[in-house]
Design a protein around this motif. Structure first.
Motif, short mmCIF file in Angstrom:
data_model
loop_
_atom_site.label_atom_id
_atom_site.label_comp_id
_atom_site.label_asym_id
_atom_site.label_seq_id
_atom_site.Cartn_x
_atom_site.Cartn_y
_atom_site.Cartn_z
N LEU A 176 41.03 35.10 33.32
CA LEU A 176 40.34 34.54 34.49
C LEU A 176 41.24 33.59 35.28
O LEU A 176 41.14 33.51 36.50
CB LEU A 176 39.06 33.82 34.05
N LEU A 177 42.11 32.87 34.58
CA LEU A 177 43.02 31.95 35.25
C LEU A 177 44.26 32.65 35.79
O LEU A 177 45.00 32.08 36.60
CB LEU A 177 43.45 30.84 34.28
N GLY A 178 44.53 33.85 35.29
CA GLY A 178 45.72 34.57 35.71
C GLY A 178 46.99 33.99 35.13
O GLY A 178 48.06 34.00 35.77
N VAL A 179 46.91 33.46 33.89
CA VAL A 179 48.10 32.89 33.24
C VAL A 179 48.45 33.74 32.01
O VAL A 179 47.59 34.44 31.47
CB VAL A 179 47.86 31.42 32.81
N PRO A 180 49.69 33.70 31.55
CA PRO A 180 50.07 34.48 30.35
C PRO A 180 49.29 34.02 29.13
O PRO A 180 48.98 32.84 28.98
CB PRO A 180 51.56 34.17 30.19
N TYR A 181 48.98 34.98 28.25
CA TYR A 181 48.33 34.68 26.97
C TYR A 181 49.26 35.11 25.85
O TYR A 181 49.62 36.28 25.74
CB TYR A 181 46.99 35.40 26.85
N LEU A 182 49.65 34.15 25.02
CA LEU A 182 50.54 34.40 23.89
C LEU A 182 49.75 34.17 22.61
O LEU A 182 49.33 33.05 22.33
CB LEU A 182 51.75 33.47 23.95
N SER A 183 49.56 35.21 21.83
CA SER A 183 48.62 35.15 20.71
C SER A 183 49.31 34.94 19.37
O SER A 183 50.52 35.15 19.23
CB SER A 183 47.79 36.43 20.66
N TYR A 184 48.52 34.52 18.38
CA TYR A 184 48.94 34.39 16.97
C TYR A 184 50.26 33.64 16.82
O TYR A 184 51.18 34.08 16.13
CB TYR A 184 49.02 35.77 16.31
N ALA A 185 50.34 32.49 17.46
CA ALA A 185 51.59 31.73 17.45
C ALA A 185 51.79 31.03 16.11
O ALA A 185 50.90 30.36 15.59
CB ALA A 185 51.57 30.69 18.56
N SER A 186 53.00 31.18 15.56
CA SER A 186 53.39 30.44 14.36
C SER A 186 54.45 29.40 14.69
O SER A 186 54.78 28.56 13.85
CB SER A 186 53.92 31.38 13.28
N LYS A 187 54.98 29.47 15.91
CA LYS A 187 55.96 28.48 16.39
C LYS A 187 55.91 28.46 17.91
O LYS A 187 55.81 29.51 18.54
CB LYS A 187 57.37 28.83 15.90
N ILE A 188 55.96 27.26 18.49
CA ILE A 188 55.89 27.10 19.95
C ILE A 188 57.09 26.28 20.40
O ILE A 188 57.30 25.17 19.92
CB ILE A 188 54.58 26.41 20.37
N GLU A 189 57.86 26.83 21.33
CA GLU A 189 59.06 26.16 21.81
C GLU A 189 59.06 26.13 23.34
O GLU A 189 59.53 27.06 23.99
CB GLU A 189 60.32 26.87 21.30
N PRO A 190 58.52 25.06 23.94
CA PRO A 190 58.54 24.97 25.39
C PRO A 190 59.89 24.48 25.91
O PRO A 190 60.61 23.76 25.21
CB PRO A 190 57.45 23.94 25.69
N ASP A 191 60.22 24.89 27.11
CA ASP A 191 61.41 24.39 27.81
C ASP A 191 60.94 23.81 29.13
O ASP A 191 60.84 24.53 30.15
CB ASP A 191 62.40 25.54 28.05
N PRO A 192 60.59 22.51 29.14
CA PRO A 192 60.04 21.91 30.36
C PRO A 192 60.97 22.01 31.56
O PRO A 192 60.51 22.11 32.70
CB PRO A 192 59.82 20.45 29.95
N VAL A 193 62.28 21.98 31.34
CA VAL A 193 63.23 22.05 32.45
C VAL A 193 63.18 23.43 33.11
O VAL A 193 63.11 23.56 34.34
CB VAL A 193 64.66 21.74 31.96
N ALA A 194 63.19 24.48 32.29
CA ALA A 194 63.14 25.85 32.82
C ALA A 194 61.72 26.26 33.20
O ALA A 194 61.53 27.25 33.91
CB ALA A 194 63.71 26.82 31.79
N GLY A 195 60.73 25.51 32.70
CA GLY A 195 59.34 25.86 32.99
C GLY A 195 58.86 27.08 32.25
O GLY A 195 58.00 27.83 32.72
#
Length: 262
Positions: free
Chosen positions: A135-154
């Motif tokens: 509904l929001l039109g954003v990516p959905y990443l499922s069953y995550a066992s590790k999350i690594e954001p890169d705020p600089v690259a977005g």
């Protein structure tokens, strides 16, 4: 980083057995409410990400009027604030209505990441989070066992559990991530956190606040309903294998061969 965690009050699994009302819906007054266990894992992941990258954590819940009492525990774990969507017209909401309401609420909250538990103990469907993402039109990443954001690259990279190991997924932010227990055991609220949670803000939103008309969500707009329910059949008699390891192994093999399983 701005992170929103979807949390749901659910009947305490450790309390008395859940009961269904005459309409087939869960009788939520029959046992005390607690934060859905899988949502606590999502919150723990959010708190770790904020500790590493900076930012804040907002809780979002759609629930009855008693929800703030349950949300205080999640605030005591370290979340910064809460948003509680409450409206009499939401009674009887199905998963589609729930997704619509949460998506509408999220449009008013700035977020780089939205985290949610894989499913809830009172439903087990696991479809609300992907519905919100759609509904929001954003990516959905499922069953995550590790999350690594890169705020600089977005962007955000997720290690997703699969039947053969794991997949590496990468997507632009904002994104919605379905979290698993592999992300780490939730922390216990400290006394300091419990005391601080009492003064943290829990903002209340109604359907009017979200721009949703009566009848567009809730029981009157439900696309599913309970038509029947029954207790599971009693367990059949069990067969206990005794003897030495060699004797037991031979008996198990014979049992499986009898039934043509092997």
């Amino acid at each position: 980083m701005r992170i929103v965690v979807l949390v749901k009050p659910v009947p305490d699994p450790a309390a008395a057995a859940e009961r269904l009302g005459p309409d087939g819906r869960l009788d939520r007054a029959a046992s005390p409410a607690v934060v859905n266990a899988n949502d606590e894992y999502a919150l723990e992941a959010a708190l770790k990400l904020v500790a590493e990258h900076g930012g804040d954590v907002t809780l979002l819940s759609m629930a009855a009027g008693s929800a703030p009492e349950t949300m205080r525990k999640a605030l005591a774990m370290g979340a910064d604030r809460g948003v509680h969507v409450m409206d009499p017209a939401l009674a009887g909401s199905d998963t589609l209505s729930t997704a619509r309401v949460l998506a509408a609420a999220l449009r008013d909250i700035q977020a780089d990441l939205i985290l949610a538990g894989a499913d809830t103990s009172d439903g087990g469907g696991g479809v609300v989070a992907p519905g919100v993402a759609a509904l929001l039109g954003v990516p959905y990443l499922s069953y995550a066992s590790k999350i690594e954001p890169d705020p600089v690259a977005g962007t955000v990279r997720v290690r997703r559990i699969s039947p053969t190991g794991y997949d590496l997924l990468e997507a632009p932010m904002p994104a919605l991530i379905g979290c698993t227990q592999a992300l780490g055991e939730p922390r216990y609220p400290s006394l300091k956190g419990i005391m601080a949670a009492r003064s943290k803000e829990i903002a209340t939103r109604t359907l009017a606040d979200l721009g949703l008309a009566d009848g567009s969500v809730g029981g009157s707009a439900a696309t599913t309903r309970v038509v029947d329910s029954r207790k599971p059949p009693a367990r059949a008699a069990t067969r206990v294998v005794r003897g030495t390891p060699d004797e037991a192994a031979a008996e198990v093999v014979a049992f499986l061969a009898e039934r043509r399983i092997i």
